[in-house]
Design a protein around this motif. Sequence first.
Motif, PDB file in Angstrom:
ATOM      1  N   GLY A 126       0.802  -1.160   0.157  1.00  0.00           N
ATOM      2  CA  GLY A 126      -0.099   0.215   0.012  1.00  0.00           C
ATOM      3  C   GLY A 126       0.767   1.075   0.006  1.00  0.00           C
ATOM      4  N   PHE A 129     -13.086  -9.683   1.726  1.00  0.00           N
ATOM      5  CA  PHE A 129     -13.476  -8.655   2.125  1.00  0.00           C
ATOM      6  C   PHE A 129     -13.765  -8.697   3.697  1.00  0.00           C
ATOM      7  N   LEU A 151     -14.502   3.833  -0.631  1.00  0.00           N
ATOM      8  CA  LEU A 151     -13.642   2.767  -1.331  1.00  0.00           C
ATOM      9  C   LEU A 151     -13.870   2.837  -2.943  1.00  0.00           C
ATOM     10  N   LEU A 154      -7.080  -0.375  -5.952  1.00  0.00           N
ATOM     11  CA  LEU A 154      -8.199   0.131  -4.812  1.00  0.00           C
ATOM     12  C   LEU A 154      -7.544   1.187  -4.097  1.00  0.00           C
ATOM     13  N   ASP A 183      -8.475   3.351  -0.962  1.00  0.00           N
ATOM     14  CA  ASP A 183      -9.451   3.734   0.454  1.00  0.00           C
ATOM     15  C   ASP A 183      -9.085   5.179   0.613  1.00  0.00           C
ATOM     16  N   ASN A 235      -5.877   0.796   8.640  1.00  0.00           N
ATOM     17  CA  ASN A 235      -6.559   0.582   7.270  1.00  0.00           C
ATOM     18  C   ASN A 235      -5.638  -0.171   6.411  1.00  0.00           C
ATOM     19  N   TRP A 251      -6.217  -3.882   4.870  1.00  0.00           N
ATOM     20  CA  TRP A 251      -5.985  -4.314   3.394  1.00  0.00           C
ATOM     21  C   TRP A 251      -5.011  -5.109   2.900  1.00  0.00           C
ATOM     22  N   GLU A 252      -3.925  -5.092   3.493  1.00  0.00           N
ATOM     23  CA  GLU A 252      -2.910  -5.921   3.017  1.00  0.00           C
ATOM     24  C   GLU A 252      -3.460  -7.333   3.297  1.00  0.00           C
ATOM     25  N   CYS A 284      -6.460  -8.441   3.755  1.00  0.00           N
ATOM     26  CA  CYS A 284      -7.573  -8.898   2.700  1.00  0.00           C
ATOM     27  C   CYS A 284      -7.216  -9.016   1.396  1.00  0.00           C
ATOM     28  N   LEU A 285      -6.164  -8.167   0.860  1.00  0.00           N
ATOM     29  CA  LEU A 285      -5.593  -8.205  -0.494  1.00  0.00           C
ATOM     30  C   LEU A 285      -4.970  -9.802  -0.678  1.00  0.00           C
TER      31      LEU A 285
END
Length: 178
Positions: free
Chosen positions: A10, A49, A96, A112, A114, A125, A129-130, A132-133
Amino acid sequence: MSAERPALTGTYLTLDDGRPAVRFSRTYDHPVDRVWQFVTDPEELAGWFPSRAEIELSPGGTIRFSGDPNMPDSTGRVLAVDPPRHLSFAWGGDELHFDLEAFDEKRTHLTLTDVLAAEDTAARNGAGWEVCLAALDAKARGERSPGPHAGGAAPWREVYGAYLAAGVPSGAPVPGID
């Protein structure tokens, strides 16, 4: 000897309108329509997600978020949708944005973004996301992953520490921990 920190994918940035954001990019060996399913279909989203998300795919449509043990059930609004290229929606105070670009008939680039309600949520966050992705990456490879639903087994704390070490803004409470 210290443990090696996880690689961060990210990027913390300030958008042209002055709002803080974290952005991630991935390339998947799937056609754009398949990646669109990953980011819009409730059954596909369930694998990566953080919450179950049921989306009315039209501008102003409602999104219902449920099943996250660290957050109450909630709703959001679809801000824009252009199948299979763009989806953006409000979630909590954040926005998002999912942008898909077909490289060819078999490969798709996903971005993506955010857009953060508050700068101090960037590290938290970003780490989320790390995790989740990474689950989406595994899903796209046809592998199983516990993803964001792995509880204490998820590498979130290590990734969060790496964001802190990188100087990404932090300080916001962490649901389920603070």
